[in-house]
Design an enzyme around this catalytic site. Structure first.
Site, short mmCIF file in Angstrom:
data_model
loop_
_atom_site.label_atom_id
_atom_site.label_comp_id
_atom_site.label_asym_id
_atom_site.label_seq_id
_atom_site.Cartn_x
_atom_site.Cartn_y
_atom_site.Cartn_z
CB THR A 94 100.76 -7.49 41.49
OG1 THR A 94 100.22 -7.86 42.76
CG2 THR A 94 100.74 -8.70 40.57
CE LYS A 170 99.43 -10.35 44.13
NZ LYS A 170 98.18 -10.55 44.87
CE LYS A 239 98.86 -4.84 37.17
NZ LYS A 239 99.48 -5.33 38.45
#
Length: 296
Positions: A94, A170, A239
């Site tokens: 990711t 995603k 994040k």
């Protein structure tokens, strides 16, 4: 197929093991050699360096963040310098849309192919080969990789020819999961303070209005207060929300809920929850309403 696999963390170890089980020749590299040794016992070939792992038709990276992917990709002994022409780098991590764009450009300039294929699913799904793969890239290359995706997941979703689209999809999914965790936590704090059993409340919700896996999985973790060991650490959740906000800024799309989630994750980390599962985000409302601190 001969596959280099870089990154044997919570997710990568299960994914690489399933590639071995499917009959692929897997060259495994990880900064912690003990994880490579464990996989070698199952039939993988240890790779002492990133360059050694690139002696393959395909190299898969499954790493924590942009910095980790950049560290193994760029430089004199990185993936770009080591991968043969026409070989494929598959990024299952990711990462930011910006990094995916850079990888697409630089691999093309090197005569290599690049596909983004991030996955949805927690470590138990990775171990059971039940991940959902979100793939984007050249259609022929994605088709060539289907046997790889079939070994790690239960279904592959092709979302376009531009690899960056897979990363955006995603990130949007992780944003929605974080939104579910926060809203579930607020609802559970509300009814819990009135004396309603959280597990019974969750059963009601998931049997009526919200039967989706995210509600069952994260609602269960919240109801049980089960935040250790982390399947996906809270600092990684922060994040991802930051990456969502960056993508929104680049596309000029306001994301006010994502801004709220960033602040909620910062509150969790400031309170010592950095390494708790990101589902601990949903424990903040109960703590703020007089309950125990997340993780205690």
């Amino acid at each position: 197929m001969r596959i280099g696999f870089i990154g044997l963390g919570n997710m990568g170890s299960g994914m690489a093991a399933n590639l071995v089980s499917a009959g692929h020749e897997v060259l495994a590299y990880n900064r912690s050699p003990d994880k490579v040794s464990a996989l070698a016992e199952r039939g993988a070939i240890p790779a002492a360096t990133v360059a050694a792992a690139c002696d393959a038709d395909v190299v898969v990276t499954m790493l924590a963040d942009d910095h980790a992917v950049e560290a193994v990709t760029f430089g004199d002994a990185g993936i770009l310098a080591s991968l043969q022409p026409n070989a494929v780098h598959v990024s299952a991590s990711t990462i930011s849309v910006a990094l995916a764009e850079r990888l697409t450009t630089e691999h093309a300039q090197a005569g290599q192919r690049f596909v983004s294929a991030p996955v949805f699913g927690r470590p138990d799904a990775a171990a059971a080969a039940k991940l959902f793969v979100v793939a984007a890239g050249d259609p022929g290359t994605v088709a060539d990789l289907q046997q790889v995706f079939d070994a790690i997941g239960q279904r592959t979703f092709e979302v376009g020819q531009d690899p960056t689209v897979a990363n955006l999809v995603k990130l949007s999914g992780n944003f929605l999961i974080a939104s579910v965790i926060e809203s579930l936590g607020e609802a559970m704090a509300l009814v819990g303070k009135a004396g309603v059993d959280k597990q019974a409340y969750l059963e009601l919700l998931t049997s009526t209005l919200f039967a989706a896996p995210a509600y069952r999985t994260y609602g269960g973790l919240l109801a049980r207060g089960e935040f250790e060991p982390a399947g996906f650490a809270a600092h990684l959740g922060l994040k991802d929300v930051r990456l969502v906000l960056a993508a929104g800024e680049a596309l000029e799309v306001p994301l006010p809920v994502a801004s709220l989630l960033r602040d909620r994750f910062l509150t969790l980390l400031a309170g010592g929850g950095r390494d708790l599962d990101w589902s601990a985000l949903g424990a903040l409302p109960a703590w703020e309403a007089g309950g125990p601190k997340p993780g205690h």
